[in-house]
Design a protein around this motif. Structure first.
Motif, PDB file in Angstrom:
ATOM      1  N   LEU A 235       0.842  -1.189   0.000  1.00 16.13           N
ATOM      2  CA  LEU A 235       0.000   0.000   0.000  1.00 16.13           C
ATOM      3  C   LEU A 235       0.880   1.243   0.000  1.00 16.13           C
ATOM      4  N   SER A 236       0.551   2.180  -0.879  1.00 19.93           N
ATOM      5  CA  SER A 236       1.192   3.493  -0.845  1.00 19.93           C
ATOM      6  C   SER A 236       0.124   4.529  -0.509  1.00 19.93           C
ATOM      7  N   TRP A 237       0.528   5.604   0.186  1.00 19.09           N
ATOM      8  CA  TRP A 237      -0.422   6.588   0.692  1.00 19.09           C
ATOM      9  C   TRP A 237      -0.201   7.953   0.045  1.00 19.09           C
ATOM     10  N   ASN A 238      -1.326   8.655  -0.179  1.00 16.83           N
ATOM     11  CA  ASN A 238      -1.272  10.002  -0.727  1.00 16.83           C
ATOM     12  C   ASN A 238      -2.194  10.906   0.091  1.00 16.83           C
ATOM     13  N   LYS A 239      -1.636  11.985   0.667  1.00 19.09           N
ATOM     14  CA  LYS A 239      -2.472  12.908   1.442  1.00 19.09           C
ATOM     15  C   LYS A 239      -3.286  13.767   0.491  1.00 19.09           C
ATOM     16  N   VAL A 240      -4.618  13.773   0.669  1.00 22.80           N
ATOM     17  CA  VAL A 240      -5.484  14.471  -0.277  1.00 22.80           C
ATOM     18  C   VAL A 240      -6.144  15.712   0.319  1.00 22.80           C
ATOM     19  N   LEU A 241      -6.391  15.737   1.627  1.00 25.86           N
ATOM     20  CA  LEU A 241      -7.039  16.886   2.248  1.00 25.86           C
ATOM     21  C   LEU A 241      -6.594  17.033   3.700  1.00 25.86           C
ATOM     22  N   THR A 242      -6.650  18.264   4.174  1.00 26.53           N
ATOM     23  CA  THR A 242      -6.441  18.553   5.592  1.00 26.53           C
ATOM     24  C   THR A 242      -7.657  19.307   6.105  1.00 26.53           C
ATOM     25  N   LEU A 243      -8.275  18.809   7.151  1.00 25.82           N
ATOM     26  CA  LEU A 243      -9.494  19.401   7.701  1.00 25.82           C
ATOM     27  C   LEU A 243      -9.162  20.133   8.996  1.00 25.82           C
ATOM     28  N   ASP A 244      -9.945  21.174   9.262  1.00 25.34           N
ATOM     29  CA  ASP A 244      -9.735  21.930  10.493  1.00 25.34           C
ATOM     30  C   ASP A 244     -11.068  22.502  10.962  1.00 25.34           C
ATOM     31  N   TYR A 245     -12.063  21.618  11.161  1.00 24.72           N
ATOM     32  CA  TYR A 245     -13.361  22.099  11.641  1.00 24.72           C
ATOM     33  C   TYR A 245     -13.377  22.146  13.165  1.00 24.72           C
ATOM     34  N   PRO A 246     -14.396  22.781  13.761  1.00 23.88           N
ATOM     35  CA  PRO A 246     -14.374  23.095  15.192  1.00 23.88           C
ATOM     36  C   PRO A 246     -14.038  21.917  16.095  1.00 23.88           C
ATOM     37  N   ASP A 247     -13.305  22.227  17.165  1.00 23.82           N
ATOM     38  CA  ASP A 247     -12.908  21.213  18.136  1.00 23.82           C
ATOM     39  C   ASP A 247     -14.097  20.835  19.014  1.00 23.82           C
ATOM     40  N   LEU A 248     -13.916  19.791  19.823  1.00 30.31           N
ATOM     41  CA  LEU A 248     -14.997  19.287  20.656  1.00 30.31           C
ATOM     42  C   LEU A 248     -15.257  20.134  21.887  1.00 30.31           C
ATOM     43  N   GLY A 249     -14.335  20.989  22.249  1.00 29.51           N
ATOM     44  CA  GLY A 249     -14.499  21.749  23.484  1.00 29.51           C
ATOM     45  C   GLY A 249     -14.466  20.825  24.686  1.00 29.51           C
ATOM     46  N   ARG A 250     -15.461  20.927  25.537  1.00 31.76           N
ATOM     47  CA  ARG A 250     -15.522  20.095  26.739  1.00 31.76           C
ATOM     48  C   ARG A 250     -16.136  18.724  26.465  1.00 31.76           C
ATOM     49  N   CYS A 251     -16.578  18.481  25.243  1.00 30.93           N
ATOM     50  CA  CYS A 251     -17.159  17.186  24.888  1.00 30.93           C
ATOM     51  C   CYS A 251     -16.048  16.196  24.532  1.00 30.93           C
ATOM     52  N   PHE A 252     -16.407  14.914  24.547  1.00 32.03           N
ATOM     53  CA  PHE A 252     -15.482  13.903  24.053  1.00 32.03           C
ATOM     54  C   PHE A 252     -16.172  13.077  22.986  1.00 32.03           C
ATOM     55  N   LEU A 253     -15.383  12.435  22.160  1.00 27.76           N
ATOM     56  CA  LEU A 253     -15.866  11.742  20.970  1.00 27.76           C
ATOM     57  C   LEU A 253     -16.000  10.254  21.247  1.00 27.76           C
ATOM     58  N   THR A 254     -17.155   9.661  20.891  1.00 25.18           N
ATOM     59  CA  THR A 254     -17.334   8.223  21.080  1.00 25.18           C
ATOM     60  C   THR A 254     -17.330   7.456  19.763  1.00 25.18           C
ATOM     61  N   GLY A 255     -17.340   8.131  18.666  1.00 26.02           N
ATOM     62  CA  GLY A 255     -17.314   7.431  17.391  1.00 26.02           C
ATOM     63  C   GLY A 255     -17.172   8.420  16.255  1.00 26.02           C
ATOM     64  N   LEU A 256     -16.411   8.054  15.229  1.00 35.25           N
ATOM     65  CA  LEU A 256     -16.265   8.902  14.050  1.00 35.25           C
ATOM     66  C   LEU A 256     -16.172   8.026  12.821  1.00 35.25           C
ATOM     67  N   SER A 257     -16.953   8.376  11.803  1.00 31.70           N
ATOM     68  CA  SER A 257     -16.854   7.717  10.508  1.00 31.70           C
ATOM     69  C   SER A 257     -16.878   8.800   9.435  1.00 31.70           C
ATOM     70  N   PHE A 258     -16.397   8.469   8.247  1.00 34.29           N
ATOM     71  CA  PHE A 258     -16.324   9.489   7.203  1.00 34.29           C
ATOM     72  C   PHE A 258     -16.386   8.850   5.826  1.00 34.29           C
ATOM     73  N   LEU A 259     -16.723   9.680   4.837  1.00 35.93           N
ATOM     74  CA  LEU A 259     -16.685   9.299   3.430  1.00 35.93           C
ATOM     75  C   LEU A 259     -15.909  10.354   2.667  1.00 35.93           C
ATOM     76  N   PHE A 260     -15.081   9.915   1.740  1.00 32.14           N
ATOM     77  CA  PHE A 260     -14.308  10.833   0.914  1.00 32.14           C
ATOM     78  C   PHE A 260     -14.793  10.734  -0.523  1.00 32.14           C
ATOM     79  N   ASP A 261     -15.264  11.858  -1.068  1.00 34.43           N
ATOM     80  CA  ASP A 261     -15.668  11.959  -2.467  1.00 34.43           C
ATOM     81  C   ASP A 261     -14.435  12.377  -3.269  1.00 34.43           C
TER      82      ASP A 261
END
Length: 333
Positions: A235-261
């Motif tokens: 496998l070879s890897w290519n960086k395609v995007l860098t995201l910088d949307y708002p942080d969680l603040g005082r919340c914590f994350l229990t799950g994350l999924s994503f789709l790339f178009d």
């Protein structure tokens, strides 16, 4: 005449029709349209604790881990599996394809494994079967990030880490050989504690994509592999995007999924944010210029009523029969 064909024969004929033409066939007659009717009403009775997707088929495990349900949404078919043994609760379930040597057709197997604990607890069964068999297979890794698994080209992929140095990497299970493959490196190697979030996704049923978020930065990076097929060795890897949307603040994350178009270079991320008194499911649409659209899909104050974490996957219509043509099953079989 078509009106005199048996249900089994009619389904067999339609399974040979290209998927792109099936939408037009729904208007042919009421009987044909009924073959594609949506049966979501049956699934509303199921409180879901796990969900997994492969080639247009969905596996659900109900809350309490007592029953597995296989669903083909496009065909409107549901297979209610037999009840799960009490000593098999708290197991994870994934689905993958393989080439049947006898028929030459693509078939499917379900892999059951214990997320925590010994990796000797591996069992497998054919999609048409309710009979599980123990695999004489071990792996020297520990699976990581329960919700980030993906099946592609006859293999299921996980994040994993080595308990000796805690380095994180990827590992795959091959449904033809029923064996784990060699370790696959991520774009960069860090111990597991260096990552705030990792997630795995498929791109157009051809490539793998990972979302990596290190603890010392607010940026999330999207990397995509080369095209994966039967001959792919590395496998070879290519960086395609860098995201910088708002942080969680005082919340914590229990799950994350994503789709790339890949064509439009957009990312859709879904995550559950938890605070001391509230849980909320959020969807973020991030474009190439880092323009972010945020959508909240509901908040909950009663944590006992929460089901599985929200999950995104790229769905492709499937004509796979989830019931054996000669052995139609009823609920509870």
């Amino acid at each position: 005449m078509l009106m005199y064909l048996s249900q089994d024969l009619l389904e067999e004929i339609l399974c040979r029709v290209p998927a792109i033409s099936l939408k037009q066939l729904r208007s042919t007659c009421k009987r044909w349209n009924s073959l594609f009717n949506d049966k979501r009403g049956e699934l509303r009775r199921v409180s879901i604790s796990q969900v997994f997707h492969c080639d247009g088929l969905l596996i659900y495990i109900n809350k309490g881990d007592t029953m597995m349900v296989v669903w083909n949404p496009f065909m409107g078919k549901i297979r209610w599996s037999q009840h799960i043994d009490r000593d098999k609760t708290h197991y994870d379930y994934v689905l993958g394809s393989y080439q049947d040597d006898k028929s030459g057709n693509t078939s499917y197997k379900v892999l059951r494994y214990m997320f925590w604990g010994s990796k000797k607890n591996l069992e497998i069964c054919e999609l048409y079967s309710s009979s599980w068999r123990i695999l004489d297979v071990t792996t020297d890794c520990t699976f990581y990030a329960e919700s980030t698994r993906a099946s592609l080209k006859g293999k299921t992929y996980w994040f994993a880490f080595d308990e000796k140095d805690w380095q994180i990497y990827m590992v795959s299970f091959d449904y033809t050989t029923e064996r784990f493959g060699s370790r696959m490196s991520l774009p960069y190697q860090f111990p597991i504690g260096s990552y705030k979030t990792v997630a795995l996704s498929c791109v157009r049923e051809e490539k793998l994509s990972v979302l990596l978020h290190l603890r010392d930065t607010s940026r999330k990076e999207i990397w995509v592999t080369n095209k994966i097929d039967e001959t792919t060795q590395v496998l070879s890897w290519n960086k395609v995007l860098t995201l910088d949307y708002p942080d969680l603040g005082r919340c914590f994350l229990t799950g994350l999924s994503f789709l790339f178009d890949e064509e439009n270079r957009k990312i859709v991320c879904c995550e559950r944010r938890m605070s001391e008194d509230e849980a909320a499911d959020w969807v973020y649409i991030v474009e190439e210029d880092n323009k972010v659209t945020q959508l909240c899909f509901g908040k909950c104050n009663d944590f006992d009523t929460l089901e599985s974490d929200p999950y995104l996957f790229g769905y492709v219509p499937s004509l796979v029969q989830i019931e054996h043509p000669r052995h139609k099953t009823k609920r509870g079989d």
